[in-house]
Scaffold this motif. Sequence first.
Motif, PDB file in Angstrom:
ATOM      1  N   UNK A 197      65.081 -47.090  21.465  1.00  0.00           N
ATOM      2  CA  UNK A 197      66.133 -47.770  22.451  1.00  0.00           C
ATOM      3  C   UNK A 197      67.001 -46.714  22.693  1.00  0.00           C
ATOM      4  N   UNK A 198      67.902 -46.150  21.355  1.00  0.00           N
ATOM      5  CA  UNK A 198      69.069 -45.426  21.629  1.00  0.00           C
ATOM      6  C   UNK A 198      68.648 -44.217  22.614  1.00  0.00           C
ATOM      7  N   UNK A 199      67.639 -43.552  22.564  1.00  0.00           N
ATOM      8  CA  UNK A 199      66.895 -42.281  23.245  1.00  0.00           C
ATOM      9  C   UNK A 199      66.735 -42.722  24.622  1.00  0.00           C
ATOM     10  N   UNK A 200      66.302 -43.872  24.668  1.00  0.00           N
ATOM     11  CA  UNK A 200      65.654 -44.144  26.055  1.00  0.00           C
ATOM     12  C   UNK A 200      64.315 -43.959  26.084  1.00  0.00           C
ATOM     13  N   UNK A 201      63.649 -43.989  25.230  1.00  0.00           N
ATOM     14  CA  UNK A 201      62.178 -43.241  25.251  1.00  0.00           C
ATOM     15  C   UNK A 201      61.354 -44.416  24.703  1.00  0.00           C
ATOM     16  N   UNK A 202      61.103 -45.448  25.584  1.00  0.00           N
ATOM     17  CA  UNK A 202      60.242 -46.812  25.195  1.00  0.00           C
ATOM     18  C   UNK A 202      58.771 -46.446  25.735  1.00  0.00           C
ATOM     19  N   UNK A 203      57.928 -46.847  24.758  1.00  0.00           N
ATOM     20  CA  UNK A 203      56.571 -46.835  25.291  1.00  0.00           C
ATOM     21  C   UNK A 203      56.296 -48.135  25.940  1.00  0.00           C
ATOM     22  N   UNK A 235      62.215 -56.542  17.861  1.00  0.00           N
ATOM     23  CA  UNK A 235      62.433 -55.293  18.904  1.00  0.00           C
ATOM     24  C   UNK A 235      62.551 -55.804  20.370  1.00  0.00           C
ATOM     25  N   UNK A 236      61.714 -56.818  20.602  1.00  0.00           N
ATOM     26  CA  UNK A 236      61.907 -57.325  21.969  1.00  0.00           C
ATOM     27  C   UNK A 236      63.340 -58.035  22.221  1.00  0.00           C
ATOM     28  N   UNK A 237      63.874 -58.277  21.213  1.00  0.00           N
ATOM     29  CA  UNK A 237      65.462 -59.012  21.404  1.00  0.00           C
ATOM     30  C   UNK A 237      66.361 -57.913  21.712  1.00  0.00           C
ATOM     31  N   UNK A 238      66.227 -56.778  20.954  1.00  0.00           N
ATOM     32  CA  UNK A 238      66.882 -55.450  20.969  1.00  0.00           C
ATOM     33  C   UNK A 238      66.896 -54.915  22.448  1.00  0.00           C
ATOM     34  N   UNK A 239      65.516 -54.871  22.804  1.00  0.00           N
ATOM     35  CA  UNK A 239      65.349 -54.361  24.064  1.00  0.00           C
ATOM     36  C   UNK A 239      65.997 -55.091  25.242  1.00  0.00           C
ATOM     37  N   UNK A 240      66.110 -56.331  25.219  1.00  0.00           N
ATOM     38  CA  UNK A 240      66.691 -57.049  26.336  1.00  0.00           C
ATOM     39  C   UNK A 240      68.022 -57.460  26.152  1.00  0.00           C
ATOM     40  N   UNK A 241      68.475 -56.834  24.718  1.00  0.00           N
ATOM     41  CA  UNK A 241      69.989 -57.403  24.495  1.00  0.00           C
ATOM     42  C   UNK A 241      70.913 -56.591  25.512  1.00  0.00           C
ATOM     43  N   UNK A 271      75.396 -47.618  22.370  1.00  0.00           N
ATOM     44  CA  UNK A 271      74.023 -48.196  22.153  1.00  0.00           C
ATOM     45  C   UNK A 271      73.688 -48.123  20.795  1.00  0.00           C
ATOM     46  N   UNK A 272      73.295 -49.198  19.914  1.00  0.00           N
ATOM     47  CA  UNK A 272      72.732 -49.015  18.683  1.00  0.00           C
ATOM     48  C   UNK A 272      71.400 -48.993  18.605  1.00  0.00           C
ATOM     49  N   UNK A 273      70.694 -49.740  19.595  1.00  0.00           N
ATOM     50  CA  UNK A 273      69.250 -50.035  19.318  1.00  0.00           C
ATOM     51  C   UNK A 273      69.125 -51.223  18.455  1.00  0.00           C
ATOM     52  N   UNK A 274      70.301 -51.904  18.282  1.00  0.00           N
ATOM     53  CA  UNK A 274      69.887 -53.187  17.406  1.00  0.00           C
ATOM     54  C   UNK A 274      70.373 -54.415  18.282  1.00  0.00           C
ATOM     55  N   UNK A 275      69.786 -55.410  18.412  1.00  0.00           N
ATOM     56  CA  UNK A 275      70.367 -56.664  18.957  1.00  0.00           C
ATOM     57  C   UNK A 275      71.634 -57.212  18.446  1.00  0.00           C
TER      58      UNK A 275
END
Length: 353
Positions: A20-26, A46-52, A78-82
């Motif tokens: 999430x922090x690096x913007x490299x989402x598969x 993970x889904x929660x953090x992605x949509x946060x 951007x922490x990558x955490x929700x």
Amino acid sequence: MESARILGQNHIRKHFENAIKMGKISHAYIINGEEGTGKMRLAVEFAKALQCVENNPEFYRDNHLQFDFGMEDTKKEITGRACGECRSCKQTDSKNQPDIKYVTYEKSGIGVDEIREQINDDIEIKPYSSRYKIYIVDDSEKMTVQAQNALLKTIEEPPEYAIIILLTTNADMFLPTILSRCVLLNIRPVKEETIKNQLMTEYGINSYQAGVAAVFSGGNPGKAVKLATSEDFKELKKHVTGMLISLERGGMDVISNCIKEASSYKKQMTDYFSLMRSWFRDVLLYKVTRDMDRLIFQDDCKLIEEMSEKMEYFDLNMILKSIDFAENRIKSNVNFDVTMEVLLLTIKERIKK
């Protein structure tokens, strides 16, 4: 992500946070591990953090949604955490996030119709209010070959906003083409001491019961909780220890009675053999170390001490090999009564030597 809710699995949590922090989402992930190891929790967090909102500031600003979703018009790291506070996070917690979908099925397997209706046909519709549209498929090893082939077409050419998370107890059930197009993340066993501490602090289990459950969980926190709170497991443990004591002290007539009682535990034979194996490993361990604190069956330490004084190393090794042999035979559907009779006779002979 909320580490306190997910025991262990730091490698997976860190992988998601960094992505999430690096913007490299598969576009596709597989989380592989036993039932009870926290796969769904990992996927949801993970889904929660992605949509946060805090992980997608530009998206929410560009779409004029930042104030609706509880985000101040300021830059944050951007922490990558929700964050757990924005509207999207709260929707995820209540399972009302419109862009996080949970694939369901009613039959024994996930067929092509479920995949087409709940993923393939739906995925072309853009997200309602979030940056991503996320599909979580639990028990995905139950997908038929036809269902996997239908999903493969979507995984090969997904919309930019689409993310599919497959949760499975057996990644080997997937087609090689599915595996090659997904990021595979394997659940790791959790340390016994970590599980024991969780059982004691979160569930109020006493030290002895927590230790036994942790040992027999095989590093699976969910299984440990079930064992520690299961009256069936406590009854099984009581039966196994009583059976071993009766073999030592009784005559040959105890064999048939033990076989009869063992047959009532056929659905728990994995735990049955694990308990027997652990008892004799305790006897062997005490014989070597004389350290009571390292025993699993600490409540029966006196009996273990007495047995360790009577038995030779060779006898203990033969019993452990016989338990493994018997378990493999029963898994191969060899006659139950005959297999147990041979095993119990071997144990009785070695104990009495």
